[in-house]
Motif scaffolding. Structure first.
Motif: not given
Length: 197
Positions: A19-21, A25-29, A32-36, A65-66
């Motif tokens: 995970c980039p976060c 990092e402030t940009e997901a690969d 955009w970012c969806s997570g659980s 990103a997150f």
């Protein structure tokens, strides 16, 4: 002490390993970012209400990103979680009761109404499967090094514990019609937790 909980969480997301976060990092690969975050709460209480045995899943979606914030979140509660337990857990996980969850209020400013669904958490060999009936399945398989020890990340930029086990989330998918559908790009993590405020 207003609340305390111990247990284990499992957290596959839409990003690739890792995970980039977690690395600041402030940009997901995917842009955009969806997570659980799936919580198996062993013991705990919120304002004196026993929450032991509760199963809860938090789903978040971010346009970038997150760590970039501006997210939308929703909590899913197993049907065994009572109304009082649910009310307390909503306050904790939405960052309204401080401690490790306080920053989440700034990263997820919009919360959709919580939903109820049957949540099962089962071990399948080394893989943990979290099934949320009608919404999706979340898989977490710990990564291991050459010695067979779990691959760990210490003091990540954006983690809920200072020592987490990195894992593979391949096969995870989510499909709430009111949120972005996603499947894991490969990242997951897991960790035992002991949180309180």
């Amino acid at each position: 002490m207003a609340w305390r909980m111990t247990g284990t969480y499992y957290a596959p997301c839409s990003c690739k390993v890792s995970c980039p976060c977690e690395l600041g990092e402030t940009e997901a690969d995917r842009g955009w970012c969806s997570g659980s975050l799936a919580f198996a709460i062993d013991k705990g209480n919120v304002d004196g209400e026993d929450i032991s045995g509760s199963r809860v899943v938090l789903i978040g979606d971010w346009p970038k990103a997150f760590l970039a914030g501006d997210g939308v979140g929703r909590l899913y509660f197993d049907s065994s979680v009572s109304g009082k337990q649910r009310a307390g857990l909503e306050k904790v996980f939405q960052g309204k009761m401080g401690a490790v969850w306080e920053p989440i209020a700034g990263l997820i400013p919009k919360w959709m109404p919580s939903k109820e669904a049957a949540i099962t958490i089962k071990k399948d060999g080394e893989t943990t499967r979290v099934n949320v009936a009608g919404f999706g399945e979340l898989l977490t398989t710990p990564l291991k090094g050459a010695t067979g020890e779990p691959t760990r990340l210490l003091h990540g930029a954006a983690t809920f514990r200072d020592d987490i086990i990195l894992a593979r989330g391949t096969g995870s998918e989510w499909h709430d019609p009111e949120m972005r559908p996603w499947s894991s790009g490969g990242h997951s993590e897991q960790c035992a937790f002991d949180w309180s405020a």
